[in-house]
Every structure is written in C-alpha cells, then in structure tokens.
Design a protein around this motif. Structure first.
Motif, PDB file in Angstrom:
ATOM      1  N   SER A  35       0.792  -1.145   0.035  1.00 58.97           N
ATOM      2  CA  SER A  35      -0.100  -0.084  -0.074  1.00 58.97           C
ATOM      3  C   SER A  35       0.761   1.287   0.068  1.00 58.97           C
ATOM      4  O   SER A  35       0.391   2.220  -0.305  1.00 58.97           O
ATOM      5  N   PHE A  36       2.028   0.972   0.454  1.00 54.91           N
ATOM      6  CA  PHE A  36       2.982   2.332   0.388  1.00 54.91           C
ATOM      7  C   PHE A  36       3.761   2.154  -0.740  1.00 54.91           C
ATOM      8  O   PHE A  36       3.984   3.138  -1.635  1.00 54.91           O
ATOM      9  N   PHE A  37       4.387   1.246  -1.442  1.00 56.14           N
ATOM     10  CA  PHE A  37       5.277   0.833  -2.377  1.00 56.14           C
ATOM     11  C   PHE A  37       4.387   1.192  -3.911  1.00 56.14           C
ATOM     12  O   PHE A  37       5.193   1.836  -4.619  1.00 56.14           O
ATOM     13  N   ILE A  38       3.300   0.916  -4.127  1.00 58.50           N
ATOM     14  CA  ILE A  38       2.471   0.831  -5.262  1.00 58.50           C
ATOM     15  C   ILE A  38       2.212   2.269  -5.720  1.00 58.50           C
ATOM     16  O   ILE A  38       2.606   2.870  -6.754  1.00 58.50           O
ATOM     17  N   PRO A  39       1.460   2.982  -4.737  1.00 55.63           N
ATOM     18  CA  PRO A  39       1.296   4.521  -5.126  1.00 55.63           C
ATOM     19  C   PRO A  39       2.801   5.399  -5.290  1.00 55.63           C
ATOM     20  O   PRO A  39       2.965   6.227  -6.007  1.00 55.63           O
ATOM     21  N   LEU A  40       3.991   4.968  -4.313  1.00 52.48           N
ATOM     22  CA  LEU A  40       5.247   5.816  -4.513  1.00 52.48           C
ATOM     23  C   LEU A  40       5.984   5.338  -5.888  1.00 52.48           C
ATOM     24  O   LEU A  40       6.201   6.197  -6.570  1.00 52.48           O
ATOM     25  N   TRP A  41       5.695   4.098  -6.032  1.00 54.51           N
ATOM     26  CA  TRP A  41       6.380   3.624  -7.484  1.00 54.51           C
ATOM     27  C   TRP A  41       5.758   4.235  -8.681  1.00 54.51           C
ATOM     28  O   TRP A  41       6.444   4.842  -9.604  1.00 54.51           O
ATOM     29  N   PHE A  42       4.223   4.353  -8.787  1.00 51.68           N
ATOM     30  CA  PHE A  42       3.549   5.110  -9.741  1.00 51.68           C
ATOM     31  C   PHE A  42       3.872   6.387  -9.989  1.00 51.68           C
ATOM     32  O   PHE A  42       4.417   7.041 -10.912  1.00 51.68           O
ATOM     33  N   ALA A  43       3.923   7.309  -8.515  1.00 48.39           N
ATOM     34  CA  ALA A  43       4.426   8.568  -8.868  1.00 48.39           C
ATOM     35  C   ALA A  43       5.673   8.897  -9.171  1.00 48.39           C
ATOM     36  O   ALA A  43       5.900   9.855  -9.813  1.00 48.39           O
TER      37      ALA A  43
END
Length: 114
Positions: free
Chosen positions: A73-81
């Motif tokens: 839940s932290f990595f996926i939005p950060l990776w996309f951003a």
C-alpha cells in the motif's frame, strides 16, 4: 370558489384560531401491568461494563501478511508517482541527459566455430 377576501391574512388567522386545540395525551405502553394476560414480558436493560485488558499476540504468518499489505500500500502509489515524475523529467528535458545504447559485441560466426 376562493375569493381574495378568504385569502387575506386576517381571515386565514381567524379560521386557524377556530380549530379545536384540545389534546389528550395517554401513555401507549404502560410500564408494567400486574396480573396481565400472559407470563411473558420484555425488559430493555442497559449494562455498564468496565473495559477489560485483552492481551493478544499475533502469529508470524499474520504479521507477515499485514506487513506485506502495508508495504504494497506504500510502494505501489510511490512507484507510480516516481515513474510519472521520471517520465515528466525526461519529456520536459529538465535535466541534461544522454542516450546510451547498450549493444552487445557482435561476433562474426565463422564456419569453423561449429
């Protein structure tokens, strides 16, 4: 037919005041009837219960599952951003850059290699 005189404020107020205003209030449900028709009754009870300390130690599998969920839940939005920021920086040419093409060394195959 309704006339303009019937809709005058004084006429409306006098007709409103002519309505009966007596109200009789009686309880719909008595609290208890002694010797009622049946032996069943319903009681609504509110209890005050003190908070209790409950000790719980999760197992390793549960900790790993929730850790994995929190990581994703932290990595996926950060990776996309970060991917979008990197794309924007490359397209807008914010930083100077060079294109490096990795070409493997091509070796000519001779007949005697087989």
């Amino acid at each position: 037919a309704t006339t303009a005189d019937a809709l005058a404020p004084a006429a409306l107020i006098s007709r409103y005041m002519a309505f009966p205003t007596a109200v009789h209030v009686a309880p719909r449900y008595p609290v208890w009837l002694v010797g009622g028709g049946g032996s069943r009754f319903t009681a609504n009870v509110t209890l005050a219960v003190r908070p209790a300390v409950v000790r719980y130690q999760p197992r390793v599998a549960e900790m790993l599952k929730w850790g994995w969920v929190q990581y994703l839940s932290f990595f996926i939005p950060l990776w996309f951003a970060l991917r979008q920021i990197k794309w924007f920086a490359a397209v807008s040419q914010i930083t100077p850059c060079r294109v490096v093409v990795d070409r493997p060394h091509v070796r000519k195959i001779n007949d005697h290699d087989f």
